[in-house]
Scaffold this motif. Structure first.
Motif, PDB file in Angstrom:
ATOM      1  N   ARG A  26       0.841  -1.214   0.000  1.00  0.00           N
ATOM      2  CA  ARG A  26       0.000   0.000   0.000  1.00  0.00           C
ATOM      3  C   ARG A  26       0.865   1.249   0.000  1.00  0.00           C
ATOM      4  O   ARG A  26       0.570   2.224  -0.677  1.00  0.00           O
ATOM      5  N   ALA A  27       1.954   1.237   0.769  1.00  0.00           N
ATOM      6  CA  ALA A  27       2.863   2.382   0.798  1.00  0.00           C
ATOM      7  C   ALA A  27       3.473   2.614  -0.583  1.00  0.00           C
ATOM      8  O   ALA A  27       3.538   3.749  -1.062  1.00  0.00           O
ATOM      9  N   ARG A  32       5.404   5.823  -1.732  1.00  0.00           N
ATOM     10  CA  ARG A  32       6.391   5.820  -0.640  1.00  0.00           C
ATOM     11  C   ARG A  32       7.377   4.676  -0.829  1.00  0.00           C
ATOM     12  O   ARG A  32       7.009   3.584  -1.215  1.00  0.00           O
ATOM     13  N   LEU A  33       8.628   4.941  -0.507  1.00  0.00           N
ATOM     14  CA  LEU A  33       9.667   3.927  -0.547  1.00  0.00           C
ATOM     15  C   LEU A  33       9.433   2.950   0.599  1.00  0.00           C
ATOM     16  O   LEU A  33       9.243   3.363   1.748  1.00  0.00           O
ATOM     17  N   CYS A  34       9.431   1.657   0.296  1.00  0.00           N
ATOM     18  CA  CYS A  34       9.256   0.638   1.335  1.00  0.00           C
ATOM     19  C   CYS A  34      10.446   0.657   2.281  1.00  0.00           C
ATOM     20  O   CYS A  34      11.558   1.019   1.903  1.00  0.00           O
ATOM     21  N   ALA A  35      10.215   0.239   3.514  1.00  0.00           N
ATOM     22  CA  ALA A  35      11.251   0.282   4.537  1.00  0.00           C
ATOM     23  C   ALA A  35      12.287  -0.830   4.377  1.00  0.00           C
ATOM     24  O   ALA A  35      13.460  -0.631   4.672  1.00  0.00           O
ATOM     25  N   LEU A  39      11.507  -5.565  -0.105  1.00  0.00           N
ATOM     26  CA  LEU A  39      10.180  -5.088  -0.493  1.00  0.00           C
ATOM     27  C   LEU A  39      10.275  -3.833  -1.353  1.00  0.00           C
ATOM     28  O   LEU A  39       9.491  -3.658  -2.294  1.00  0.00           O
ATOM     29  N   ALA A  40      11.238  -2.977  -1.065  1.00  0.00           N
ATOM     30  CA  ALA A  40      11.421  -1.783  -1.887  1.00  0.00           C
ATOM     31  C   ALA A  40      11.781  -2.179  -3.309  1.00  0.00           C
ATOM     32  O   ALA A  40      11.259  -1.623  -4.279  1.00  0.00           O
ATOM     33  N   ARG A  41      12.664  -3.152  -3.432  1.00  0.00           N
ATOM     34  CA  ARG A  41      13.081  -3.607  -4.765  1.00  0.00           C
ATOM     35  C   ARG A  41      11.917  -4.250  -5.519  1.00  0.00           C
ATOM     36  O   ARG A  41      11.695  -3.979  -6.689  1.00  0.00           O
ATOM     37  N   ARG A  42      11.146  -5.068  -4.836  1.00  0.00           N
ATOM     38  CA  ARG A  42      10.076  -5.818  -5.498  1.00  0.00           C
ATOM     39  C   ARG A  42       8.798  -5.007  -5.705  1.00  0.00           C
ATOM     40  O   ARG A  42       8.157  -5.114  -6.743  1.00  0.00           O
ATOM     41  N   LEU A  43       8.426  -4.168  -4.721  1.00  0.00           N
ATOM     42  CA  LEU A  43       7.136  -3.478  -4.785  1.00  0.00           C
ATOM     43  C   LEU A  43       7.232  -2.030  -5.267  1.00  0.00           C
ATOM     44  O   LEU A  43       6.396  -1.578  -6.044  1.00  0.00           O
ATOM     45  N   LEU A  45      10.168  -0.266  -6.572  1.00  0.00           N
ATOM     46  CA  LEU A  45      11.047   0.037  -7.694  1.00  0.00           C
ATOM     47  C   LEU A  45      10.348  -0.027  -9.058  1.00  0.00           C
ATOM     48  O   LEU A  45      10.504   0.902  -9.858  1.00  0.00           O
ATOM     49  N   PRO A  46       9.552  -1.057  -9.353  1.00  0.00           N
ATOM     50  CA  PRO A  46       8.891  -1.073 -10.663  1.00  0.00           C
ATOM     51  C   PRO A  46       7.969   0.139 -10.880  1.00  0.00           C
ATOM     52  O   PRO A  46       7.879   0.660 -11.998  1.00  0.00           O
ATOM     53  N   LEU A  47       7.324   0.596  -9.830  1.00  0.00           N
ATOM     54  CA  LEU A  47       6.452   1.770  -9.946  1.00  0.00           C
ATOM     55  C   LEU A  47       7.274   3.057 -10.068  1.00  0.00           C
ATOM     56  O   LEU A  47       6.949   3.945 -10.852  1.00  0.00           O
ATOM     57  N   ALA A  48       8.340   3.144  -9.295  1.00  0.00           N
ATOM     58  CA  ALA A  48       9.147   4.362  -9.258  1.00  0.00           C
ATOM     59  C   ALA A  48       9.923   4.578 -10.548  1.00  0.00           C
ATOM     60  O   ALA A  48      10.146   5.723 -10.951  1.00  0.00           O
ATOM     61  N   ARG A  49      10.332   3.506 -11.203  1.00  0.00           N
ATOM     62  CA  ARG A  49      11.139   3.635 -12.430  1.00  0.00           C
ATOM     63  C   ARG A  49      10.440   4.463 -13.495  1.00  0.00           C
ATOM     64  O   ARG A  49      11.108   5.059 -14.331  1.00  0.00           O
TER      65      ARG A  49
END
Length: 126
Positions: A26-27, A32-35, A39-43, A45-49
């Motif tokens: 959800r974050a 929002r960057l995952c903590a 999870l940051a890489r998997r959830l 990063l694809p959205l942020a790219r």
């Protein structure tokens, strides 16, 4: 969760969900960057790219040895330290290149220490 939480078990369950994959998904969806690095890489990063040129750099600093830290943790928030010690102005000086981090920390540290001492002295009176 604090010592004043009325239902610690429910608070703990909420914290576990927020820090787990469901809450972190959800974050990430909210930008929002995952903590956690994995999870940051998997959830996230694809959205942020799609919006951030070098999104990978944000994930790398979360990984062990990446150099990131939580800047302020505890009851004395950045806002309190800004009022008591001038934290915001000091960080602004560094960002503007008007002072080095070393110079700023040498000037700021005694003021932050006084704020911490005053806080703990007040806690002792309660």
């Amino acid at each position: 969760m604090t010592k004043n939480s009325k239902d610690r078990d429910a608070a703990w369950e909420a914290l576990k969900w927020l820090g787990g994959e469901g809450g972190q998904a959800r974050a990430a969806e909210a930008g929002r960057l995952c903590a956690a690095p994995e999870l940051a890489r998997r959830l996230w990063l694809p959205l942020a790219r799609t919006h951030v040129l070098n999104a990978e750099a944000f994930v790398r600093v979360l990984e062990p040895g990446g150099g990131s830290t939580i800047n302020v943790v505890g009851e004395l928030t950045e806002r309190v330290l800004d009022r008591a010690a001038g934290l915001g102005a000091a960080l602004g000086d560094v960002a503007a290149g008007q002072a080095t981090a070393k110079e700023t920390l040498e000037r700021l540290q005694p003021r932050i220490q006084r704020a911490l001492d005053a806080y703990w002295e007040e806690q002792g009176r309660r």
